[in-house]
Every structure is written in C-alpha cells, then in structure tokens.
Design a protein around this motif. Sequence first.
Motif, PDB file in Angstrom:
ATOM      1  N   TYR B  33      37.383  50.506  43.441  1.00  0.00           N
ATOM      2  CA  TYR B  33      38.718  50.331  44.011  1.00  0.00           C
ATOM      3  C   TYR B  33      39.408  49.149  43.345  1.00  0.00           C
ATOM      4  CZ  TYR B  33      42.291  49.469  47.557  1.00  0.00           C
ATOM      5  OH  TYR B  33      43.475  49.260  48.197  1.00  0.00           O
ATOM      6  N   GLY B  34      38.655  48.022  43.264  1.00  0.00           N
ATOM      7  CA  GLY B  34      39.216  46.823  42.647  1.00  0.00           C
ATOM      8  C   GLY B  34      39.573  47.083  41.196  1.00  0.00           C
ATOM      9  N   LEU B  35      38.679  47.801  40.506  1.00  0.00           N
ATOM     10  CA  LEU B  35      38.909  48.088  39.094  1.00  0.00           C
ATOM     11  C   LEU B  35      40.160  48.941  38.921  1.00  0.00           C
ATOM     12  CD1 LEU B  35      37.023  47.092  36.900  1.00  0.00           C
ATOM     13  CD2 LEU B  35      36.162  49.431  36.676  1.00  0.00           C
ATOM     14  N   GLY B  36      40.302  49.933  39.786  1.00  0.00           N
ATOM     15  CA  GLY B  36      41.486  50.789  39.733  1.00  0.00           C
ATOM     16  C   GLY B  36      42.759  49.979  39.927  1.00  0.00           C
ATOM     17  N   MET B  37      42.733  49.126  40.965  1.00  0.00           N
ATOM     18  CA  MET B  37      43.882  48.272  41.232  1.00  0.00           C
ATOM     19  C   MET B  37      44.169  47.386  40.023  1.00  0.00           C
ATOM     20  SD  MET B  37      45.010  48.975  44.199  1.00  0.00           S
ATOM     21  CE  MET B  37      45.999  47.582  44.729  1.00  0.00           C
ATOM     22  N   LEU B  38      43.073  46.869  39.439  1.00  0.00           N
ATOM     23  CA  LEU B  38      43.211  45.938  38.325  1.00  0.00           C
ATOM     24  C   LEU B  38      43.877  46.623  37.137  1.00  0.00           C
ATOM     25  CD1 LEU B  38      42.511  43.098  37.346  1.00  0.00           C
ATOM     26  CD2 LEU B  38      40.386  44.009  36.442  1.00  0.00           C
ATOM     27  N   VAL B  43      48.390  47.276  33.568  1.00  0.00           N
ATOM     28  CA  VAL B  43      49.397  48.139  32.940  1.00  0.00           C
ATOM     29  C   VAL B  43      50.786  47.697  33.372  1.00  0.00           C
ATOM     30  CG1 VAL B  43      50.332  50.476  32.870  1.00  0.00           C
ATOM     31  CG2 VAL B  43      47.868  50.105  32.677  1.00  0.00           C
ATOM     32  N   GLY B  44      50.920  47.424  34.673  1.00  0.00           N
ATOM     33  CA  GLY B  44      52.210  46.986  35.209  1.00  0.00           C
ATOM     34  C   GLY B  44      52.674  45.711  34.542  1.00  0.00           C
ATOM     35  N   PRO B 113      36.562  39.520  44.502  1.00  0.00           N
ATOM     36  CA  PRO B 113      37.898  38.908  44.573  1.00  0.00           C
ATOM     37  C   PRO B 113      38.141  37.904  43.456  1.00  0.00           C
ATOM     38  CG  PRO B 113      36.748  38.732  46.677  1.00  0.00           C
ATOM     39  CD  PRO B 113      35.749  39.224  45.696  1.00  0.00           C
ATOM     40  N   GLY B 114      37.138  37.053  43.168  1.00  0.00           N
ATOM     41  CA  GLY B 114      37.311  36.041  42.142  1.00  0.00           C
ATOM     42  C   GLY B 114      37.518  36.662  40.776  1.00  0.00           C
ATOM     43  N   ALA B 115      36.685  37.644  40.436  1.00  0.00           N
ATOM     44  CA  ALA B 115      36.773  38.266  39.123  1.00  0.00           C
ATOM     45  C   ALA B 115      38.114  38.960  38.938  1.00  0.00           C
ATOM     46  CB  ALA B 115      35.635  39.263  38.955  1.00  0.00           C
ATOM     47  N   ILE B 116      38.556  39.665  39.982  1.00  0.00           N
ATOM     48  CA  ILE B 116      39.817  40.406  39.854  1.00  0.00           C
ATOM     49  C   ILE B 116      40.991  39.453  39.731  1.00  0.00           C
ATOM     50  CG2 ILE B 116      41.415  41.867  41.135  1.00  0.00           C
ATOM     51  CD1 ILE B 116      39.101  43.556  41.943  1.00  0.00           C
ATOM     52  N   THR B 117      40.985  38.383  40.528  1.00  0.00           N
ATOM     53  CA  THR B 117      42.070  37.413  40.429  1.00  0.00           C
ATOM     54  C   THR B 117      42.136  36.842  39.019  1.00  0.00           C
ATOM     55  OG1 THR B 117      41.692  36.823  42.720  1.00  0.00           O
ATOM     56  CG2 THR B 117      43.045  35.332  41.435  1.00  0.00           C
ATOM     57  N   LEU B 122      44.942  36.591  33.889  1.00  0.00           N
ATOM     58  CA  LEU B 122      44.975  36.632  32.423  1.00  0.00           C
ATOM     59  C   LEU B 122      45.875  37.762  31.930  1.00  0.00           C
ATOM     60  CD1 LEU B 122      41.319  35.808  31.373  1.00  0.00           C
ATOM     61  CD2 LEU B 122      43.398  34.491  30.913  1.00  0.00           C
ATOM     62  N   GLY B 123      46.030  38.795  32.758  1.00  0.00           N
ATOM     63  CA  GLY B 123      46.895  39.912  32.396  1.00  0.00           C
ATOM     64  C   GLY B 123      48.332  39.490  32.165  1.00  0.00           C
ATOM     65  N   THR B 124      48.752  38.367  32.772  1.00  0.00           N
ATOM     66  CA  THR B 124      50.133  37.922  32.558  1.00  0.00           C
ATOM     67  C   THR B 124      50.376  37.579  31.092  1.00  0.00           C
ATOM     68  OG1 THR B 124      49.534  35.646  33.094  1.00  0.00           O
ATOM     69  CG2 THR B 124      50.395  36.998  34.892  1.00  0.00           C
ATOM     70  N   VAL B 125      49.285  37.311  30.360  1.00  0.00           N
ATOM     71  CA  VAL B 125      49.450  37.073  28.922  1.00  0.00           C
ATOM     72  C   VAL B 125      50.092  38.303  28.279  1.00  0.00           C
ATOM     73  CG1 VAL B 125      48.236  36.563  26.773  1.00  0.00           C
ATOM     74  CG2 VAL B 125      47.470  35.524  28.906  1.00  0.00           C
ATOM     75  N   GLY B 126      49.670  39.489  28.784  1.00  0.00           N
ATOM     76  CA  GLY B 126      50.216  40.728  28.253  1.00  0.00           C
ATOM     77  C   GLY B 126      51.714  40.848  28.480  1.00  0.00           C
TER      78      GLY B 126
END
Lengths: 263, 523
Positions: B33-38, B43-44, B113-117, B122-126
């Motif tokens: 679930y977390g991975l899917g959200m991630l 992508v977003g 939670p920690g890993a996903i956060t 880091l995704g904001t780099v994208g």
Amino acid sequence: MSDSTHPHTPPVGAPALAIRGLVKRFGDKTAVNGINLDVPAGSFFGLVGPNGAGKTTSLSMATGLLRPDAGDAWVHGTSVWGQPLEAKKLMGILPDGVRLFDRLTGEQLVTYAGLLRGMDADTVHERTKDLLAALDLAKDAGTLVVDYSAGMTKKIALASALIHAPKVLVLDEPFESVDPVSAANIRDILTDYVGSGGTVIVSSHVMDLVQRMCDHVAVIAGGNVLAAGTVDEVRGSESLEDRFVQLVGGRNTSTGLAWLRTS
Amino acid sequence: MVAHLLRLKLDLLRNSLKRSTMAVVGLVIGGLYGLGMLVLVLVGLVLLGSADLEIASTVIVLAGSAVILGWLVIPVLAAGVDMTLDPARFTTFAIPMRTLLTGLALSGLIGIPGAITALAALGTVGTWWRHPLAAVAAVVCAALAVMTCIVASRAMTAASSNLAASRRFKDVSGLVLLIPLMLLGPIIAGTSDVLRNFAEVLPALARTLSWTPLGAAWSVPADLAGGHYGAAGLKFLIAVGTLAGLLWLWKIFLARALVTPAHSGGARKTAGNIGFFRWFPATPTGAVAARSLTYWFRDPRYAAGLVISPLLPLVFVLVGVQSGSMFMLLFAGAIATYLMCWFISTDISYDNTAFALHVATGVSGAADRMGRALACAVIAVPLGIVYTVVGAALNDAWAYLPGTLGLTLALVGASLGLASVFSARFTYNVPAPGESPLKSKPGNSFSSVLVQMAGVTGVAVMVLPVAVLSIVGVLAQQAHLSWIALAVALVLGTLFLVLGIRWGGRIYDKRAPELLLAVSKDS
C-alpha cells in the motif's frame, strides 16, 4: 456429576481439604500426576515446590477453577466438582497470576466479591471497611486497582477472598511482592484465623517463611507429592530448606562463576 | 553504538514478524500500500515540475507542512499503540547522550512511515529537475525536512513520555484517536467540497506556511527556481534553526525522561464512593450489572464501543444526507443499538483472567448473564430510543415511529439474548485489559470469524419478522403495519432475551472452568 464417577471416595473424618487422585495433563505434559493430600482442619498448611512443580495447577483444581482430568477434592466433606456451589461457599481463594477487575476501585472490588457471593449489602459494607483497615488499604480504597502497586494488588485480592468468612483459605503465593510490614500484618490475620478454627493453605517457595508460619507442609515436585505431614515430621533434624533441596534435587555443585569474584 | 541501536530496531521488527505469519502479511500489505502511494506521489511530484511554479510551490509546501505536522502529532495520540525504542527503556544503560540521540533519530527512518517519508521527500528533487540549482537545494532541504520530521516526533514522544506513562493518558488518547478515524470518510467528503470553494485561499496559506518551521524547508527550492534568492536564504536559515531548536528541545526532554522513572498516575482516594454499586440491588445480578456498567465507562476497550456504536450509524446517515436520502436516518437507532448490544458477546474474553473471581465465587450463570445484559441495556435502550425518535422527527415520519422503535427494541432482545449464549460458549482473542482498544490481535482463527458471522446472521434472522413489518410499513406507507411491528417486537424481544439468558446461563454453569481456561490461553 455423581460420586460413582470418581475412582476415590471422600475420606472419613472429613479433613478441611482432601485431595484424591487429581490428574491434569496439558498436551503431552503431565502437570499433576494423580496426587493425594489431606489438610487437617485447623491447620496452617504450607505447599512448597520449585517453579513449575504443579502447585498452582493442583490448587486450581482443588478450588474449582480448573477441571481435573481425573480425581476430585473435598472441602469438609463436600465434593468440589460434585457440589461446586456448596464447596465454593466454604472456600476463600487467592489465585496466583490471574488479573483482577482492576478498573474498579479497591473498595468496589471487595464489595463486588461480597455481593457475588450473595451477601447482603450491610454486611458487605461493614466487612469491606474492616478488611481495608486491617490490610492498611483504607487510604487507597477509592483508587483504581490498576493504579495499585503489586503488593497492594495482592492485599486487595486477599481482602476479596476473606469477605465471606470462609472456613478454608487457599492462598497461592500470598506474600509475593508484599512489603515486610504488610506481610507481618497478613501473617497475624492468618494466625488469628487459624486460632479461631479456620484452615489456611498457602503455596510458597520461601522455605523460611513456611517453616516459621506453618504447622503442616507438603513438598510437590514434577506433579507428585514427595513428602507431607507436620513440619517437624517432614524436615526431621534438618532445616526445611535443606530437606527440600534434598528431596527435589537440582543443586549446582560446580565451582560457579569464577570471573564474578571481585578480588 | 549507533549501529547497535539500529540493529535493535531491525531485530525488534524481525522478531515481531517471527511471532506470526499474520504480522508478515500485515507488513507486506502495508508495504505494498505504502509503495503504491509512494509511486503515485513520486509520479505526481515529477509531473508537478511541468506545472506552473506557483502551483508546484503551493502543493509541495502544503503537503510538506502536513507531513511534519503529522509526525509531530501522531506519536502523542498513538502513545498507547507503539513504544518501540521507548527512551525510558534505556535508563539503565550508560549510553552517551549524543550517541543515543543519533541512534534514535536514525532508527526513526527504519519502518514503513520513515522510509516512505524519506523517499517522498527526495522525490521533490524530481519536481525541480528543470532548475539545476533548485534541484541541488531540494536534496539538502529534503534531508533537512525528513530529519525535522523525525526529531520533531522524537522530541514530542520524549516530552510526553512522562505523560504517556500515566494510565489515564493512555486511556484517553486511544479514544481520541478513534473519533477522527471513524469520521474519516465524511470528513474527506466534506473538506474536499470546502477546498474546491477555497482554491484561491490555498496559495496564500502556502505562502504564510513557507515562513514557518512547518513549511520553510519545503519552499526553499521553489524560491530558488523563481529567482527569489534572498527569501530562499532566509527560509533555509529558518529550516536549519528549526531542526537545531528541536534537537535542543529533544535533548532536554530526553535527559529529563531518562532520569524520571515511569510512574502511574492517579491520586490516592479514600473509601466512601462505590459508584454504580449503589444504584443496583445488592444481589449477584445487580453486582455484575454495576461492575459491567462501570467498565463501559472506565475501561477504554468498552468506552471505544460506547463511542463507535453511536457514531457508526451517523456515518451512514451523513453519507445518506450527502446523497440526498434521509431514509437511513429512521433506522440509525436500530443500528446503534445492535452494535452496542452485540458487543457483549465478547464480554468474557474482555474480562480475561479476572473472570476467575466469577468462577471462584460460584456466581450462577443466570445472574452473570442477566447482569451483563442489564448493564448493556441501561445504555443501549435509551440511546436507541433517542436515535429513533430523533430520526422520526427529522423525517417528519411520526406515523412509522412505532415500527422503527419496535425494530430497535427487538434488536435489543435478540442481540442481548444471542450474545448471552455466544459469550458463554465462545471466547476470542481481544486486546487484554490495559491495552489500546485499537490494538489488533492477530491469531483470531478463521473459525472465530465464522462464529461472529453466525452471530450476526442469527440476530438478523431473529428480528426478520419485525424488520419486514417495519420496513414494509415505511415503504408502503402503511402506518398500521408499524403498530403490528411494535407488538410483535415486544413479544419476540422479551422471548429472545429470556430464552437467551436461560440457555446462556445453563451453558455457563456447565462450562465456567473451561471458559476461564480459554481466556487464560488467549492472554
């Protein structure tokens, strides 16, 4: 359940508690292996044994909390498993390792125990007050039991077991985590109780305490009674502790932890 | 030493998985679930890079602020739920403060939670890949923001660890957490409407937040991309200052928590107030009722039922209102009553080994069953009647009140009666006394699910005649059917209750020691 289903019959002379052929197996493990025991009326009876000896299991079966695979127990001649209601009226029980209704206040819990026994409100109120005072819990009577210390919890459980003035008291590890002053108070109460004709059965693994307090003792290990009788009969010329270790075995005779020596 | 703390966290995680396969399944499902959200978030975030700078900045600052706020608040509310690596447990080890801080901070990254956060940050780099300077800054700021999240939550936990050790706080926090969870659906539906109307307010909100500790770190890359170097520099300082300040606070709180042993709260109170025991007759039945009623209010596991039962029908009703139909409102009382009454089918499981007192005192099965049912009815019947009357009033459907009231009362009789039988026959794996009502217990076997389904079906079948009369009465607009429903309900409800308590009492009398053994095993 009729008496004919029991292989043993109640003994004559009706001791305070008579245990005949109690057996309990959990899976492959035999916790209690067909024990027989007589607790004379008016005695202060100690039940001693190492951890896992079957003390709690035996007492649970003798008090109607755990159904035995075979055998029965009689309280003053009343069969615990044949006439449970009558037998339970005669007994006050302090089980070890069970929870209490700890979201009640101490006062509520003792009141609850009294009312469950069908006692009338005035007697319950009176005795609750006396018990809380005698066990030095009056100042915490309105505190939830969940907020009590371990020793206070033992004491309030003891009060719940005493409220209906039973003829036989069965106490499983009553002194565990109780402070010395409270323990002395509890001992006085129990000695008075025995003096007035009541019978007390305590389980413990503190030999010293049993030797000082009890007049009768039984040693249980591995689900069997190894010795039973008056304290003097069982211990002979030795201390109870030495005799116990001798009976049960398992002392370590190696040199021990050499590195722990500080010099 | 830091590595030891990280190893400890990993070991704790692994051992908790070893205990049951259900936990592994839970982690895998949670992880997927977390991975899917991630993936969606990443992508977003990348797509956001091609959007207007203002929009990108608004979204990132708002979402980022919400994340930090979440890390700050959730550990406090969930105090009773998870305390792995509770600082209080390290009191006896002589670990240097700096090492303990670093170890605990890094261990916060381990777990879903920690890993996903961390990955999402880091995704904001994208998002900023078109602006090289902003992208580089985003790496630094993401790290800063994630550390802020973790340190903030640790500081909060340490600050509240004294508080969290008190039973009263644990009791209340679990309940407080329940209510938003229950109402999550309607709240999301409601706020999304509000947000649509206030779309123009959001950029302003984001601009304000970007100057606060919550949003500063997130908005630095956006300002750089927009060429506002001065603002970016100032916000970066705010972000660094925030982290430093939180670290300092955490150190102080932790130092204090380490030398203050956990205590259990509650002032000493003397005798004189026996509460509900005064209200009920001084009989075994009355005593069981008084004790049960006390538990409905004082034990968080029961109080959770007390909160959920009236709220859940409201959720249905809110959904109904949003779709424009008030029909459900007529039967909200019936649903609330059923939920509350069926709750006592797990009564003995909730007693746990405290049930030994009932066995030791030899209380009769009838008194035990009757007392528990009585305590539940004292709450459920007024609740059901109020709900049903209010439902009728809001629909202006007074003519059908007898029918809906009848269904409510029939449900009281049927569910209390059947629950009295079920709780004497079956025990379940439920949270033990003192545990959070939210704590899920793995190990409830498939058969206990079947038992619960049988119970639900049983109640449904028992009230079927009343339900049919009542619902047909409303739909066909035949008021006289409602009166028939009420009459049938009174007869059937009483019958079910009496029979249930008798039958349950008889089973109880036979099986009391077996019940005690079963709850001893479950705990």
